[in-house]
Design a protein around this motif. Sequence first.
Motif, PDB file in Angstrom:
ATOM      1  N   ASP A  20      67.993  84.947  77.827  1.00  0.00           N
ATOM      2  CA  ASP A  20      67.894  83.490  77.736  1.00  0.00           C
ATOM      3  C   ASP A  20      67.540  83.042  76.321  1.00  0.00           C
ATOM      4  OD1 ASP A  20      68.455  83.342  80.420  1.00  0.00           O
ATOM      5  OD2 ASP A  20      66.340  83.291  81.034  1.00  0.00           O
ATOM      6  N   VAL A  21      66.699  83.804  75.653  1.00  0.00           N
ATOM      7  CA  VAL A  21      66.297  83.442  74.278  1.00  0.00           C
ATOM      8  C   VAL A  21      67.479  83.551  73.326  1.00  0.00           C
ATOM      9  CG1 VAL A  21      64.871  84.128  72.312  1.00  0.00           C
ATOM     10  CG2 VAL A  21      63.879  84.055  74.605  1.00  0.00           C
ATOM     11  N   LEU A  22      68.248  84.625  73.466  1.00  0.00           N
ATOM     12  CA  LEU A  22      69.363  84.878  72.545  1.00  0.00           C
ATOM     13  C   LEU A  22      70.667  84.215  72.992  1.00  0.00           C
ATOM     14  CD1 LEU A  22      68.795  88.682  71.806  1.00  0.00           C
ATOM     15  CD2 LEU A  22      68.232  86.756  70.324  1.00  0.00           C
ATOM     16  N   HIS A  23      70.677  83.681  74.202  1.00  0.00           N
ATOM     17  CA  HIS A  23      71.900  83.064  74.747  1.00  0.00           C
ATOM     18  C   HIS A  23      73.053  84.073  74.782  1.00  0.00           C
ATOM     19  CE1 HIS A  23      70.290  78.902  74.751  1.00  0.00           C
ATOM     20  NE2 HIS A  23      69.596  79.336  73.703  1.00  0.00           N
ATOM     21  N   VAL A  24      72.751  85.268  75.312  1.00  0.00           N
ATOM     22  CA  VAL A  24      73.765  86.312  75.450  1.00  0.00           C
ATOM     23  C   VAL A  24      73.914  86.663  76.917  1.00  0.00           C
ATOM     24  CG1 VAL A  24      73.420  87.276  73.153  1.00  0.00           C
ATOM     25  CG2 VAL A  24      72.038  88.126  75.060  1.00  0.00           C
ATOM     26  N   GLN A  25      74.965  87.388  77.238  1.00  0.00           N
ATOM     27  CA  GLN A  25      75.230  87.806  78.610  1.00  0.00           C
ATOM     28  C   GLN A  25      76.027  89.102  78.586  1.00  0.00           C
ATOM     29  OE1 GLN A  25      77.335  84.470  80.207  1.00  0.00           O
ATOM     30  NE2 GLN A  25      79.047  84.644  78.780  1.00  0.00           N
ATOM     31  N   PRO A  26      75.955  89.880  79.660  1.00  0.00           N
ATOM     32  CA  PRO A  26      76.689  91.157  79.686  1.00  0.00           C
ATOM     33  C   PRO A  26      78.197  90.934  79.630  1.00  0.00           C
ATOM     34  CG  PRO A  26      75.013  91.064  81.419  1.00  0.00           C
ATOM     35  CD  PRO A  26      75.131  89.682  80.866  1.00  0.00           C
ATOM     36  N   ILE A  27      78.897  91.947  79.092  1.00  0.00           N
ATOM     37  CA  ILE A  27      80.355  91.923  79.082  1.00  0.00           C
ATOM     38  C   ILE A  27      80.862  93.219  79.702  1.00  0.00           C
ATOM     39  CG2 ILE A  27      80.395  90.488  76.994  1.00  0.00           C
ATOM     40  CD1 ILE A  27      81.360  93.001  75.510  1.00  0.00           C
ATOM     41  N   SER A  28      82.115  93.258  80.036  1.00  0.00           N
ATOM     42  CA  SER A  28      82.691  94.436  80.680  1.00  0.00           C
ATOM     43  C   SER A  28      82.919  95.539  79.647  1.00  0.00           C
ATOM     44  CB  SER A  28      84.013  94.071  81.339  1.00  0.00           C
ATOM     45  OG  SER A  28      84.983  93.733  80.346  1.00  0.00           O
ATOM     46  N   PRO A  29      82.960  96.804  80.096  1.00  0.00           N
ATOM     47  CA  PRO A  29      83.259  97.915  79.170  1.00  0.00           C
ATOM     48  C   PRO A  29      84.600  97.736  78.466  1.00  0.00           C
ATOM     49  CG  PRO A  29      82.375  98.758  81.232  1.00  0.00           C
ATOM     50  CD  PRO A  29      82.604  97.292  81.438  1.00  0.00           C
TER      51      PRO A  29
END
Length: 368
Positions: A330-339
């Motif tokens: 939430d702090v970095l505004h990132v999310q997982p991505i697919s391989p």
Amino acid sequence: MIGLVAIIDPLRTEAKGAVAACREAGIEVAMITGDHPATALTIAQELNIVESADQLVAGPDLQLALDSGTIDQLTAKARCFARVGPRQKLEIVQSLQRNGHFVAVSGDGANDAPALRTAQVGVAMGLNGTDVARETSDLIVTDDNFASIVAGVEEGRVAFANVRKVIFLLISTGAAELVLFTLALLTGLPLPLMAVQLLWLNLVTNGIQDVALAFEPGEGNEMRQSPRSPHEPIFNRIMIERVIISALVIGTVAFLLFQWLIARGYTLDEARNGTLLLMVLFENVHVFNCRSEARSVFRHNPLRNPILLIGTVAAQLVHIGAMYTPWLRDVLHVQPISPQHWLELLGFALTVLIAMELHKAIRKRYLH
């Protein structure tokens, strides 16, 4: 006559090799002694410091010199000086400096102090050297071994090269970020990265790698290179070329990805997420470009610097971990991505490797 006793102070076994190493490194070695010219010439020839008696100058020759110009002519060809006193040692050092040499002097006696102080680098012997010599010098060799001075030169060259490598990594990646933001502003797009993402990129992921890069061992050819000029800046031509090329490649490819993601309808956070991961991957790849200015990445064994290998993997894992950590995500505004997407971004990141390999190959072919 009852008998004859001959006494000789034999050369250290490593002395001849140390002199040869200096010569290969572009360092000229001269011997200054108070011994008889015949003795000095014999020792100098055994060490391969001189080839003939023409390269020997005795103290009386220096006394007969009328002015500094005459002394300079004598020291220009001589590499062995015999029967010299403290005053003449100083004059020899000053003359070599006038002839354009960067002079280092080693000595152990009080009579060496003036020459030690005048030289650009004064090296005193720590075991048998006098207090005056040690206090006057810039460096102290604790084992009184000339080979240790040569080893110090090699270590100094490795350290200077590593400073350049770390600076290149930091400046090139920072310049790439400037390219990325400049292109976004010129095309009217939103900022590709948030401030907190920039801090994360520079202080965390890149911070791990630049520390690891500082532990890079020598490339093995340090003592086969000519000495650099004391006035040569860190940002010489090759450094500037490499910074410009890598910054343009990293910044442009990252911008094109960000622009493409926005055009395909991805949200701003999603576009920034992909761009940030690409920049981290660029840094992971680019740090291996920084290991050498001339040698190909593929000729470097990654296991020679396990700290760098572990640091690079750790930097990537830290970022991936942030994607899966709720509060940090939430702090970095990132999310997982697919391989699959990760592999695609890795392919984009390899463009900087290709660009720098081409630069090395072109310089090797046309400049050497």
